[in-house]
Design a protein around this motif. Structure first.
Motif, PDB file in Angstrom:
ATOM      1  N   ASN A   9       0.840  -1.187   0.000  1.00 52.36           N
ATOM      2  CA  ASN A   9       0.000   0.000   0.000  1.00 52.36           C
ATOM      3  C   ASN A   9       0.880   1.244   0.000  1.00 52.36           C
ATOM      4  N   ALA A  10       0.254   2.385  -0.090  1.00 52.30           N
ATOM      5  CA  ALA A  10       0.990   3.643  -0.055  1.00 52.30           C
ATOM      6  C   ALA A  10       1.805   3.731   1.232  1.00 52.30           C
ATOM      7  N   LYS A  11       3.064   4.149   1.109  1.00 54.60           N
ATOM      8  CA  LYS A  11       3.965   4.131   2.261  1.00 54.60           C
ATOM      9  C   LYS A  11       3.579   5.154   3.319  1.00 54.60           C
ATOM     10  N   HIS A  12       3.037   6.267   2.920  1.00 49.79           N
ATOM     11  CA  HIS A  12       2.737   7.343   3.860  1.00 49.79           C
ATOM     12  C   HIS A  12       1.236   7.534   3.999  1.00 49.79           C
ATOM     13  N   GLU A  13       0.540   6.430   4.175  1.00 54.69           N
ATOM     14  CA  GLU A  13      -0.914   6.535   4.179  1.00 54.69           C
ATOM     15  C   GLU A  13      -1.538   5.421   5.010  1.00 54.69           C
ATOM     16  N   VAL A  14      -2.590   5.769   5.736  1.00 53.92           N
ATOM     17  CA  VAL A  14      -3.428   4.805   6.460  1.00 53.92           C
ATOM     18  C   VAL A  14      -4.866   5.097   6.077  1.00 53.92           C
ATOM     19  N   SER A  15      -5.625   4.057   5.732  1.00 52.17           N
ATOM     20  CA  SER A  15      -7.018   4.268   5.344  1.00 52.17           C
ATOM     21  C   SER A  15      -7.899   3.211   5.980  1.00 52.17           C
ATOM     22  N   ALA A  16      -9.173   3.540   6.103  1.00 54.75           N
ATOM     23  CA  ALA A  16     -10.155   2.611   6.671  1.00 54.75           C
ATOM     24  C   ALA A  16     -11.495   2.878   6.019  1.00 54.75           C
ATOM     25  N   SER A  17     -12.262   1.813   5.849  1.00 51.59           N
ATOM     26  CA  SER A  17     -13.622   1.960   5.329  1.00 51.59           C
ATOM     27  C   SER A  17     -14.550   1.097   6.160  1.00 51.59           C
ATOM     28  N   VAL A  18     -15.748   1.603   6.389  1.00 48.55           N
ATOM     29  CA  VAL A  18     -16.761   0.915   7.174  1.00 48.55           C
ATOM     30  C   VAL A  18     -18.046   0.892   6.361  1.00 48.55           C
ATOM     31  N   VAL A  19     -18.587  -0.316   6.138  1.00 49.30           N
ATOM     32  CA  VAL A  19     -19.815  -0.472   5.363  1.00 49.30           C
ATOM     33  C   VAL A  19     -20.815  -1.258   6.193  1.00 49.30           C
ATOM     34  N   ALA A  20     -22.049  -0.756   6.285  1.00 53.01           N
ATOM     35  CA  ALA A  20     -23.105  -1.459   7.018  1.00 53.01           C
ATOM     36  C   ALA A  20     -23.498  -2.692   6.228  1.00 53.01           C
ATOM     37  N   ALA A  21     -22.878  -3.829   6.561  1.00 55.10           N
ATOM     38  CA  ALA A  21     -23.095  -5.046   5.783  1.00 55.10           C
ATOM     39  C   ALA A  21     -24.473  -5.633   6.022  1.00 55.10           C
ATOM     40  N   THR A  22     -24.847  -5.786   7.327  1.00 54.91           N
ATOM     41  CA  THR A  22     -26.164  -6.316   7.688  1.00 54.91           C
ATOM     42  C   THR A  22     -26.694  -5.490   8.836  1.00 54.91           C
ATOM     43  N   GLY A  23     -27.892  -5.823   9.286  1.00 55.36           N
ATOM     44  CA  GLY A  23     -28.478  -5.081  10.405  1.00 55.36           C
ATOM     45  C   GLY A  23     -27.700  -5.258  11.687  1.00 55.36           C
ATOM     46  N   GLY A  24     -26.938  -6.349  11.806  1.00 57.64           N
ATOM     47  CA  GLY A  24     -26.246  -6.608  13.065  1.00 57.64           C
ATOM     48  C   GLY A  24     -24.743  -6.552  12.973  1.00 57.64           C
ATOM     49  N   SER A  25     -24.157  -6.234  11.798  1.00 53.88           N
ATOM     50  CA  SER A  25     -22.710  -6.217  11.688  1.00 53.88           C
ATOM     51  C   SER A  25     -22.270  -5.169  10.683  1.00 53.88           C
ATOM     52  N   ILE A  26     -20.974  -4.887  10.720  1.00 54.72           N
ATOM     53  CA  ILE A  26     -20.380  -3.878   9.851  1.00 54.72           C
ATOM     54  C   ILE A  26     -19.127  -4.465   9.231  1.00 54.72           C
ATOM     55  N   ALA A  27     -18.977  -4.301   7.924  1.00 51.54           N
ATOM     56  CA  ALA A  27     -17.784  -4.768   7.229  1.00 51.54           C
ATOM     57  C   ALA A  27     -16.720  -3.691   7.318  1.00 51.54           C
ATOM     58  N   THR A  28     -15.566  -4.058   7.842  1.00 48.52           N
ATOM     59  CA  THR A  28     -14.500  -3.100   8.087  1.00 48.52           C
ATOM     60  C   THR A  28     -13.232  -3.523   7.353  1.00 48.52           C
ATOM     61  N   THR A  29     -12.621  -2.574   6.637  1.00 46.91           N
ATOM     62  CA  THR A  29     -11.354  -2.817   5.955  1.00 46.91           C
ATOM     63  C   THR A  29     -10.372  -1.743   6.390  1.00 46.91           C
ATOM     64  N   ILE A  30      -9.190  -2.170   6.830  1.00 42.23           N
ATOM     65  CA  ILE A  30      -8.160  -1.254   7.308  1.00 42.23           C
ATOM     66  C   ILE A  30      -6.879  -1.509   6.520  1.00 42.23           C
ATOM     67  N   LYS A  31      -6.289  -0.443   5.993  1.00 43.42           N
ATOM     68  CA  LYS A  31      -5.052  -0.556   5.227  1.00 43.42           C
ATOM     69  C   LYS A  31      -3.958   0.270   5.887  1.00 43.42           C
ATOM     70  N   VAL A  32      -2.844  -0.405   6.155  1.00 43.10           N
ATOM     71  CA  VAL A  32      -1.625   0.272   6.587  1.00 43.10           C
ATOM     72  C   VAL A  32      -0.568  -0.053   5.539  1.00 43.10           C
ATOM     73  N   PRO A  33       0.611   0.558   5.581  1.00 46.50           N
ATOM     74  CA  PRO A  33       1.569   0.380   4.485  1.00 46.50           C
ATOM     75  C   PRO A  33       1.812  -1.052   4.036  1.00 46.50           C
TER      76      PRO A  33
END
Length: 1231
Positions: A1185-1209
């Motif tokens: 991934n990008a060396k000088h970057e941290v990113s995260a995304s959160v998507v409401a997958a279902t009524g009871g859970s959330i899909a989370t993706t986290i990227k570090v270098p």
């Protein structure tokens, strides 16, 4: 023939004494208290004497003690020895040498008689000696069990006999189970408001006691002669689970026969009185506080002098050195008479400070004397309603709940002064209910007489007859405090569908009636279950009442069958508020880990699986209940938090909000604080007037809300807009209403048009003349005492004391130019200056004692802790509201100020009343660790640590330091106790030597005003915009270190603040911050510029924030360093929720150059990411991934859970997790 011989042998072995003989024994009793570990200090006492028992008649004997020696021990076993206490020996011998008569037959000690002047302490020591003669010997059985009376009460004993064929003597071993005595010689005070938790005790206990007796009995023609006897008693105590280390009490006593001779002359004795049987007697044991020992003769002048001294010492700020003396004051007051109290009142009531100290401390007399003193004050009317309310509240909650006191307490319900002020009347009624609860807990339990609660039942019935809502609510709240089983019949009369006659009552009364069952849910769960289930299943009842019934129902800990019934009913429930509330409550309890919910959580787990398909995705707009808890078996400690939000279909505003906190410890549950709010008036206001409200919190929604609030005057003056109550330890002590009349009164008082008739006007005049206000409050927060007999006849006590001394002082003087002439509104155009100094802080002393506590000596282990918070202030202020200017000057603080400190240690203590100078408090940890290394056992380690960290703001000359020091004795098998036993000192302190710190704030007028509607419309766009172009179509803005002149040629800061340090003739140094707001065509930019001020200063920081406009993207760009050129980073956040798609949140942090410490910190955090991801259930993979970057995304997958993706270098981590955890993780990684 064999039967005759057997009976004869039994008779020969059964203990007995010949009335014509004199028996002389040597007796030694010894007790030690400590950790029972090498190299740790202990304390103890030893009593050695000779005992003569002389026959008087067939079943009456005389006991005399001679050659007595009393010794004390305080030190490290093996290094220190017992020391004789001559004066105390003389005092004890003077009483023990007098004759004691007792009845004795067939191994049973009967009535004990002494002369009247013999103290109870000495009589109990004699009981310890005679306890050796209370033994049952059966030669027909080798092992047998009996329930019999002894010094510990009616307890179970297990015997084992063994005969020595050579000496023809019997060896008898007796084990007494002290933990499970039916009628135990013990007193428990101070924890009546804590609910017992049997399931927690099954996991461990904090106190365990056992006694073993070993007798050598020689059969004689007179019966079994006790030639030798030995007893070993052990008690293990820990504030946690005794399995993890404990304080140990070991008591031993030995009786050895020296001679048996014929009685020549029976000594003559004088008049004697009965002192009872062998069972230990508690007489005035609660009068002696175990953590101090003072001579209590002539207490009145000592009390008066101490109150004056304490008042003077704490006249401006808390004097932590004197806070422990408050406990001494409590002890002195407890030995005074009612007449003494009246003398003290006459002496001290004329001075406001002394008067307040006396009223605040006399409540700890805690018996009939304080109630009589208060009754005299109420009759004379020589206290204010505020003073009376505060004093009575604490007195009723601390007084010993005994039968004669209940009759005295009833009188306050009929005294005219009690009804002289509404808040005082509320306090009297609610406090009486609390007293009834404690009385029933200590004295009767389920069979508590109805007479004690009858006054409250009469009050509520009278309110019902008069249809007085406030009286009914108050009485029901008091009945709820009392929790008396006999009140159920009366409570039923206020519940629809349960009452024998139909009732139509306001929702507030119904709510109070349901909640009045809260204590009965524990005391009489079956009756409460019948009532609450009946309310819950009636679908025509108000939604709120059904939800409250559900809440109380689950406090009864219903069995699986009842939970199944509720579950089946919910499957057919049409009211989504009831369904949502019940399902969320059941779901929360299903996750509980506290022992009290062990079986209930299992039942709720089954219920959740049945209900989840129908209610698992119910909207958060409906009513909810939440229960969160944790529990640790090693500590036997846990906490629980509950939040209840009750709504109904008629309004989006909650009808009632309730929050509760509970604390689980050593087999008990204490309800810490409960807060409740009702919004009947506000709800009614919105129901009648609101017309356009879609719940999206748009500008139109807020506009509708504001319009409704403007119509609050349309409500009746006596109908509350908002009601609130507070409960502590499960007892409601305060409730209040906010109604139309009160609001109008407040608005009229502070209105700009208000004139000299306003109370605010007189306050301002007082300020201009110089005002001084001081308040000090000594308060014994809790005093819990457990006292149990020992085999020596000495009382072993486990006590906890928590005393606070709080001080607040405010001195202020104001100047107004031009001065006020006719209305308060002139303040808005005047220059106002204020000079003030003061103090706010407290000192909290906590003591835990385990040991022997008598009126003449003490020995034991004592934990002593002191927590001090001290916040002094001194500053001058100038302000002009019209010109929007504000200045503060902070003068120099040359001396070091300790803002916060905690210090505690554990001691081996020894005290005696005859020789106060011999009192010893030896730290349990040895002074020198190095000196003990040569004898340190392999399983023991000494841990010593100390550190002092300081942070200095060079410009302002301010230094903040944190100091920590600790010493522990670490035993591998003593986890977790060793964490807390030892020396600890923690302090946070500050110093500011510069002459002055000047703070200046200026909110300059700007032509670009930020309207509320503009901000609301901006926020409204967030969920409606597309995220597809968020990565590429956003304009890049690089912040400048100068004001945004390109945006506007005459740009002015919206807000500026300067913080400058001034010393002598040097130029001011410090920082200046300016905020700029400049609207553009497509976006509204906000920029913050911070600059260092000084001769060669060039450090600057610029932060540019670009809020969302056409896209739901917020951008923040940060540059800082020399001329803003050294370091740079940026952050983007974006949201999207298109029709047919799931809500999404993205965040990205990008940096170009950052300081080295930030790089090192980031690398340290990065090392933990794989482990954290694994623990949280994420799957991860390596990626470039990008060396000088941290990113995260959160998507409401279902009524009871959330899909989370986290990227570090170098890593990508993904998982579907629950919303609270995802939100927490997201916040941590993006901040």
């Amino acid at each position: 023939m064999w039967g005759f011989l057997l009976c004869h042998l039994v008779a020969l072995a059964e203990p007995g004494l010949n009335p014509k003989k004199t028996y002389e024994y040597r007796y030694e009793g010894m007790v030690n208290i400590g950790r029972g570990m090498p190299n740790l200090a202990e304390s103890g006492v030893r009593l050695v004497c000779k005992v003569k028992i002389i026959g008087v008649s067939a079943q009456t004997f005389l006991l005399r003690v001679s050659n007595l020696n009393f010794e004390e021990f305080n030190g490290i076993p093996g290094k220190n020895a017992f020391d004789t206490s001559p004066k105390l020996t003389k005092r004890i011998a003077a009483e023990l040498s007098k004759p004691f008569m007792f009845e004795y037959a067939k191994g049973r000690v009967g009535d004990i008689r002494t002369s009247a002047e013999i103290s109870d302490t000495i009589v109990n020591i004699v009981r310890g000696i005679l306890g050796f003669f209370q033994v049952t010997v059966k030669t027909t059985q080798r092992v047998y069990e009996l329930e019999e009376f002894g010094i510990h009460g009616l307890c179970q004993s297990t015997y084992a006999n063994e005969e020595d064929a050579n000496s023809q003597e019997l060896s008898v071993t007796q084990i007494v189970d002290i933990n499970n005595c039916k009628k135990k010689a013990a007193i428990y005070r101070g924890m009546a408001l804590a609910v017992d938790n049997k399931l927690s005790k099954e996991r461990g206990d904090s106190v365990i006691s056992t006694v073993r007796y070993v007798y050598t009995v020689k059969p004689t023609v007179d019966g079994g002669l006790i030639k030798k006897a030995h007893a070993l008693e052990r008690q293990h105590f820990s504030p946690f689970n005794v399995k993890g280390g404990n304080s140990k009490l070991q008591a031993t006593k030995e009786l050895v026969l020296l001679s048996v001779t014929d009685t020549v002359v029976t000594p003559a004795v004088g008049p004697m009185i009965s002192r009872g049987n062998l069972v230990y007697k508690f007489v005035k044991v609660l009068a002696q506080i175990p953590i101090l020992m003072k001579k209590l003769d002539d207490p009145v002048p000592k009390i008066a002098d101490m109150i004056k001294r304490l008042a003077q010492a704490n006249i401006y700020q808390t004097d932590s050195a004197t806070s422990e003396d408050v406990v001494v004051l409590f002890q002195l007051l407890r030995v005074t008479s009612l007449e003494n109290h009246e003398v003290l009142w006459k002496q001290l009531s004329g001075n406001d400070e002394h008067r307040r100290w006396l009223l605040d401390t006399i409540v700890e007399v805690a018996d009939a004397r304080v109630l009589k003193f208060l009754k005299n004050r109420f009759k004379a009317g020589d206290v204010s309603a505020n003073e009376a309310g505060q004093t009575l509240l604490i007195a009723f909650n601390h007084v010993a709940a005994e039968t004669d006191l209940m009759e005295m307490a009833k009188e306050f319900l009929s005294m005219p002064f009690s009804k002289s002020h509404p808040m005082l009347w509320n306090t009297v009624v609610l406090s009486y209910g609390s007293l009834v609860y404690r009385y029933c807990t200590y004295e009767y339990g389920q069979s508590c007489p109805v007479a004690v609660v009858q006054p409250l039942l009469d009050l509520v019935i009278d309110g019902l007859k008069r249809n007085n809502e406030l009286d009914m609510v108050l009485a029901l709240k008091a009945i709820g405090n009392a929790g008396h089983p006999s009140s159920i019949k009366t409570i039923r009369r206020f519940l629809p569908g349960v009452s024998a006659t139909p009732v139509t009552l306001p929702a507030r009364v119904l709510s109070a009636a349901v909640q009045s069952l809260r204590h009965l849910a524990v005391r009489d769960p079956h009756s409460v279950q019948d009532i609450t289930v009946s309310l819950f299943v009636q679908r025509h009842l108000p939604t709120e009442i059904r939800m409250l019934a559900c809440m109380i129902l689950f406090e009864t800990k219903p069995p699986l069958a009842l939970v199944s019934t509720v579950t089946a009913f919910l499957l057919e429930e049409a009211d989504m508020h009831v369904a949502s509330f019940s399902y969320s409550l059941i779901g929360s309890i299903a996750k509980s880990s506290t022992p009290d919910n062990h079986f209930l959580s299992t039942a709720c787990n089954v219920a959740v699986k049945i209900l989840a398909p129908k209610f698992g995705r119910v909207s958060y707009h409906y009513s909810k209940a939440m229960h969160l808890d944790w529990f640790n078996d090693d500590f036997l400690i846990g906490t629980a938090t509950e939040i209840f939000m009750l709504k109904n279909a008629a309004s989006f505003i909650p009808t009632e909000i309730v929050t509760k906190g509970k604390f689980h410890f050593i087999g008990k549950i204490l309800q810490l604080v409960e807060l409740g709010f009702r919004a009947d008036g506000i709800k009614e206001l919105f129901r009648q007037n609101i017309q356009v409200f879609n719940g999206h919190l748009s500008y139109a929604d807020f506009e509708a809300i504001f319009k409704v609030l403007q119509d609050w005057k349309t409500l009746p003056g006596d109908k509350p807009l908002l009601s609130a109550y507070t409960r502590i330890f499960g007892q409601e002590f305060f409730f209040a209403d906010l109604n139309n009349d009160l609001i109008q009164s407040v608005i009229k008082t502070v209105s700009p048009s208000a004139g000299k008739e306003s109370p605010v006007w007189s306050m301002i005049e007082n300020l201009q003349n110089g005002m001084s206000w001081h308040w000090t409050k000594p308060f014994l927060m809790f005093e819990t005492r457990y006292i149990q007999a020992t085999s020596l006849g000495l009382p072993v006590e486990i006590s906890k004391y928590y005393n606070t001394l709080t001080t607040i002082t405010v001195n202020a003087k104001a100047a107004i130019s031009p001065p006020l002439t006719d209305r308060l509104g002139q303040l808005l155009t005047s220059d106002v200056s204020l000079v003030t100094d003061g103090f706010a802080g407290f000192s909290k002393d906590q003591f835990v004692f385990h040991g022997i506590n008598t009126a003449i000596f003490q020995c034991g282990a004592e934990l002593k802790s002191k927590t001090v918070v001290a916040i002094p202030w001194e500053f001058s202020m100038k302000m002009n509201v019209k010109q929007k200017t504000f200045e503060i000057d902070l003068p120099a603080c040359k001396e070091e100020t300790k803002l916060f400190s905690v210090k505690f240690d554990v001691y081996a203590v020894s005290r005696n009343i005859e020789e106060p100078s011999r009192a010893k408090m030896t730290p349990m940890m040895p002074d020198s660790v190095e000196a003990n290394k040569d004898i340190e056992p392999p399983e023991q380690r000494y841990l010593t640590s100390g550190q002092k960290l300081c942070a200095e703001a060079n410009i302002y000359g301010a230094v903040f330091c944190v100091e920590f020091e600790a010493t522990r004795s670490h035993y591998i098998d003593e986890y977790p106790l060793y964490y807390f036993l030892g020396y600890t000192n923690f302090a946070f302190q500050s110093n500011k030597p510069v002459d002055k710190i000047h703070i200046e704030m200026n909110a300059s007028p700007t032509k670009y005003t930020v309207s509320v509607r503009h901000l609301l419309d901006t926020l409204q766009k967030l969920p409606k915009l597309c995220l597809q172009n968020s990565d590429g179509s956003i304009r890049t803005f690089v912040p400048s270190c100068t004001p945004p002149q390109a945006w506007n040629g005459n740009s002015e800061p919206v807000f500026t603040i300067k913080v400058l340090a001034m010393s002598g003739n040097t130029k001011p140094e410090g920082y200046e911050a300016a905020a700029f707001y400049t609207p553009a065509a497509q976006m509204d930019n906000t920029q913050l510029i911070v600059s260092q001020i000084g001769e060669e200063a060039n450090w600057k920081l610029s932060n540019l924030l670009v809020p969302p406009s056409t896209h739901a993207v917020t951008t923040m760009h940060l540059r800082w360093g020399a001329e803003c050129q050294s370091y740079e980073m940026s952050m983007k956040t974006a949201t999207a929720h298109l029709p047919g798609s799931r809500p999404t949140l993205k965040a990205k942090i990008h940096w170009k150059t950052v300081p080295g410490y930030m790089i090192e910190l980031g690398k340290s955090i990065e090392k933990y990411i794989p482990g954290m991801a694994f623990l949280l259930g994420f799957y991860q993979k390596h990626a470039t991934n990008a060396k000088h970057e941290v990113s995260a995304s959160v998507v409401a997958a279902t009524g009871g859970s959330i899909a989370t993706t986290i990227k570090v270098p170098d890593v990508v981590a993904c998982e579907s997790i629950h919303p609270p955890l995802a939100f927490l993780l997201f916040c941590c990684l993006t901040t």
